[in-house]
Design an enzyme around this catalytic site. Structure first.
Site, PDB file in Angstrom:
ATOM      1  N   ASN A   1       0.824  -1.199   0.000  1.00  0.00           N
ATOM      2  CA  ASN A   1       0.000   0.000   0.000  1.00  0.00           C
ATOM      3  C   ASN A   1       0.866   1.261   0.000  1.00  0.00           C
ATOM      4  OD1 ASN A   1       0.283   1.135   2.956  1.00  0.00           O
ATOM      5  ND2 ASN A   1       0.102  -1.079   3.131  1.00  0.00           N
TER       6      ASN A   1
ATOM      7  N   TYR B   1      -5.693   5.344  11.541  1.00  0.00           N
ATOM      8  CA  TYR B   1      -5.800   6.281  10.429  1.00  0.00           C
ATOM      9  C   TYR B   1      -6.912   7.291  10.698  1.00  0.00           C
ATOM     10  CZ  TYR B   1      -2.737   3.424   7.517  1.00  0.00           C
ATOM     11  OH  TYR B   1      -1.647   2.760   7.008  1.00  0.00           O
TER      12      TYR B   1
ATOM     13  N   LYS C   1       0.026   0.934  16.528  1.00  0.00           N
ATOM     14  CA  LYS C   1       0.527   2.179  15.950  1.00  0.00           C
ATOM     15  C   LYS C   1      -0.646   3.047  15.515  1.00  0.00           C
ATOM     16  CE  LYS C   1       2.592   2.456  11.788  1.00  0.00           C
ATOM     17  NZ  LYS C   1       3.664   2.244  10.775  1.00  0.00           N
TER      18      LYS C   1
ATOM     19  N   LYS D   1      -1.714   7.140  13.707  1.00  0.00           N
ATOM     20  CA  LYS D   1      -1.269   8.285  12.935  1.00  0.00           C
ATOM     21  C   LYS D   1      -1.384   9.561  13.773  1.00  0.00           C
ATOM     22  CE  LYS D   1      -0.774   5.703   9.325  1.00  0.00           C
ATOM     23  NZ  LYS D   1       0.574   5.342   8.790  1.00  0.00           N
TER      24      LYS D   1
ATOM     25  N   ASP E   1       3.053   7.726  13.965  1.00  0.00           N
ATOM     26  CA  ASP E   1       3.543   7.844  12.597  1.00  0.00           C
ATOM     27  C   ASP E   1       3.052   9.156  11.977  1.00  0.00           C
ATOM     28  OD1 ASP E   1       4.374   7.442  10.003  1.00  0.00           O
ATOM     29  OD2 ASP E   1       3.156   5.660   9.647  1.00  0.00           O
TER      30      ASP E   1
ATOM     31  N   ASN F   1       4.158  10.067   8.750  1.00  0.00           N
ATOM     32  CA  ASN F   1       4.175   9.891   7.296  1.00  0.00           C
ATOM     33  C   ASN F   1       4.877  11.020   6.550  1.00  0.00           C
ATOM     34  OD1 ASN F   1       1.296   8.377   8.093  1.00  0.00           O
ATOM     35  ND2 ASN F   1       2.580   7.300   6.616  1.00  0.00           N
TER      36      ASN F   1
ATOM     37  N   GLU G   1       7.711   7.790  14.202  1.00  0.00           N
ATOM     38  CA  GLU G   1       7.971   7.322  12.848  1.00  0.00           C
ATOM     39  C   GLU G   1       7.860   8.416  11.802  1.00  0.00           C
ATOM     40  OE1 GLU G   1       5.968   4.169   9.691  1.00  0.00           O
ATOM     41  OE2 GLU G   1       5.936   3.708  11.839  1.00  0.00           O
TER      42      GLU G   1
ATOM     43  N   GLU H   1      10.543   3.560   5.047  1.00  0.00           N
ATOM     44  CA  GLU H   1       9.585   2.881   4.171  1.00  0.00           C
ATOM     45  C   GLU H   1       9.496   3.517   2.792  1.00  0.00           C
ATOM     46  OE1 GLU H   1       5.143   4.339   4.693  1.00  0.00           O
ATOM     47  OE2 GLU H   1       5.987   3.827   6.645  1.00  0.00           O
TER      48      GLU H   1
ATOM     49  N   ASP I   1      10.842  -1.531   2.763  1.00  0.00           N
ATOM     50  CA  ASP I   1       9.834  -2.492   2.335  1.00  0.00           C
ATOM     51  C   ASP I   1      10.329  -3.197   1.080  1.00  0.00           C
ATOM     52  OD1 ASP I   1       7.620  -3.814   1.264  1.00  0.00           O
ATOM     53  OD2 ASP I   1       6.215  -2.225   1.800  1.00  0.00           O
TER      54      ASP I   1
ATOM     55  N   HIS J   1       8.007  -2.261   6.462  1.00  0.00           N
ATOM     56  CA  HIS J   1       6.683  -1.692   6.198  1.00  0.00           C
ATOM     57  C   HIS J   1       5.888  -2.640   5.300  1.00  0.00           C
ATOM     58  CE1 HIS J   1       4.276   0.474   3.101  1.00  0.00           C
ATOM     59  NE2 HIS J   1       3.803   1.158   4.129  1.00  0.00           N
TER      60      HIS J   1
ATOM     61  N   GLU K   1       5.457  -5.269  10.163  1.00  0.00           N
ATOM     62  CA  GLU K   1       4.215  -4.537  10.340  1.00  0.00           C
ATOM     63  C   GLU K   1       3.027  -5.451  10.045  1.00  0.00           C
ATOM     64  OE1 GLU K   1       2.758  -0.031   9.314  1.00  0.00           O
ATOM     65  OE2 GLU K   1       3.880  -1.096   7.766  1.00  0.00           O
TER      66      GLU K   1
END
Length: 391
Positions: free
Chosen positions: A52, A151, A177, A179, A216, A218, A242, A268, A295, A325, A344
């Site tokens: 993803n 998320y 984990k 976000k 995370d 991102n 992260e 990642e 990854d 990842h 993960e």
């Protein structure tokens, strides 16, 4: 040995979820099937897909990499089985160095299928094949995994976040984990206040144990925001903080690592051994505490990942600092077969590509590997149903 057929298709993995940087409303994945004959009556079909966060690559696959793969002269490994590196070299013929974005995804999809077929021809699960070839026969009995979620979603508040995390705990995960950093347009002080409230609510659910929670970003923050958040997060002693910064801004990572003592995690979105080496050389990361999330499915596959692991050893890093990842079975096989630090997991998102074999329960964030030949897609019914459409 020869490749007799390669098929590809695009599968949707769209959803209403979002992280701090992108939403997944139009996300897709490439799926491939590669059929190989070994010249001795053996035949196997291997499957692959991309993780993803990166979109399907039908054009690159059709125009460059599948035609080259069909023309490849395959070689055998010392154990008598297929050597996927020979196919990898054929796919990368006439490719200039650098530019590791979408190209690395297309090659990684095919590489995954090649390793699946290689292990099937050998009659072994991939984790056992990798342990025998590259790890002196030593494989981990189980892998540490964590539940990646948290998320952003329309209408999702703290209560809904907690319900999600409770579901993960009920599934056997002890480390989760979530976000953070996903309040666009909100002043930094207000966004931080909101995230601290979310973090503290989840920590309360985890009995206050920061080592059971990862956060995370991102790659959304600049240095100032990363430092402000880092100062606020440090007292919680989280499992890791992260990807707070752009993944290629190595010098800024080094500044953050000087100021933020607890563990960081990143990698990642680095897609070649050379980019990973630049992170190790210039990113200021610390091999005693930080986590590397390269990854293999997105970064030219396992052939390139083996080079990355060798580079890490040369720079004093243990494979145990690697936790890939992607939450997929390919990386899980690599983790157990090559002695990585874990993998993960996506219990609720990116179905059917996220998650592992149906008959392998999670106990205290650990999972055992099935003995099925290959990567084990056939033991994950929903995913195998998608792969079978290629046949």
């Amino acid at each position: 040995m020869r490749i007799i057929d390669v098929k590809q298709a695009v599968a949707p993995i769209s959803s209403a979820i979002a992280n701090a940087y992108i939403d997944f409303s139009k996300m897709t994945a490439s799926i491939v099937a590669v059929t190989i004959e070994d010249g001795q009556g053996g035949r196997a079909t291997g499957f692959g897909f991309n993780s993803n966060g990166r979109y399907a690559q039908p054009g690159l696959l059709a125009e460059r990499f599948i035609p080259r793969l069909l023309e490849a002269s395959l070689t055998t490994h010392d154990d008598g089985g297929l050597e996927p590196a020979s196919a990898w070299m054929a796919m990368m013929k006439n490719e200039k160095p650098g530019g590791h974005g979408d190209r690395s995804v297309a090659v990684g999809v095919l590489d995954m299928a090649l390793w699946d077929a290689t292990a099937k021809l050998a009659g072994k699960p991939l984790w056992r094949l990798l342990a025998d070839r590259y790890n002196a026969g030593q494989a981990d009995e189980q892998a540490w995994i964590y539940a990646a979620g948290g998320y952003y979603y329309p209408g999702k508040g703290v209560a809904e976040l907690l319900e999600e995390m409770k579901r993960y705990l009920g599934l056997g995960y002890s480390v989760v984990k979530m976000k953070i950093g996903g309040a666009p347009g909100t002043p930094l002080k207000a966004a931080l206040k909101e995230d601290v409230e979310r973090i503290e609510a989840v920590l309360k659910l985890l009995s206050g144990d920061g080592s059971r929670l990862c956060v995370d970003v991102n790659g959304r923050f600049g240095l100032h925001a990363a430092l402000v958040y880092g100062a606020a997060l440090a007292p919680y002693n989280l499992r890791w903080y992260e990807e707070p910064l752009d993944p290629l801004d190595f010098s800024t990572h080094a500044v953050l690592a000087e100021q933020y003592a607890p563990p960081l995690a990143t990698g990642e979105n680095l897609f070649s051994m050379l980019d990973c080496r630049n992170l190790i050389r210039h990113g200021g990361l610390r091999p005693d505490r930080d986590t590397l999330q390269f990854d293999p499915a997105l970064s030219y596959g396992l052939v390139e990942y083996l080079r990355t692991l060798e580079m890490l050893r040369e720079h004093g890093w243990s494979p145990r600092r690697c936790v890939p990842h992607g939450g997929h079975q390919f990386a899980l096989n690599i983790a157990t077969g090559l002695g990585l630090g874990g993998n993960e997991s996506y219990p609720e998102v990116f179905a059917p590509f996220g998650g592992f074999a149906d008959d392998t329960p999670v106990v205290d964030s650990r999972i055992r590997m099935p003995d099925a030949p290959g990567i084990g897609f056939e033991r994950k019914n929903d995913l195998y149903a998608v792969m079978r459409t290629l046949l």
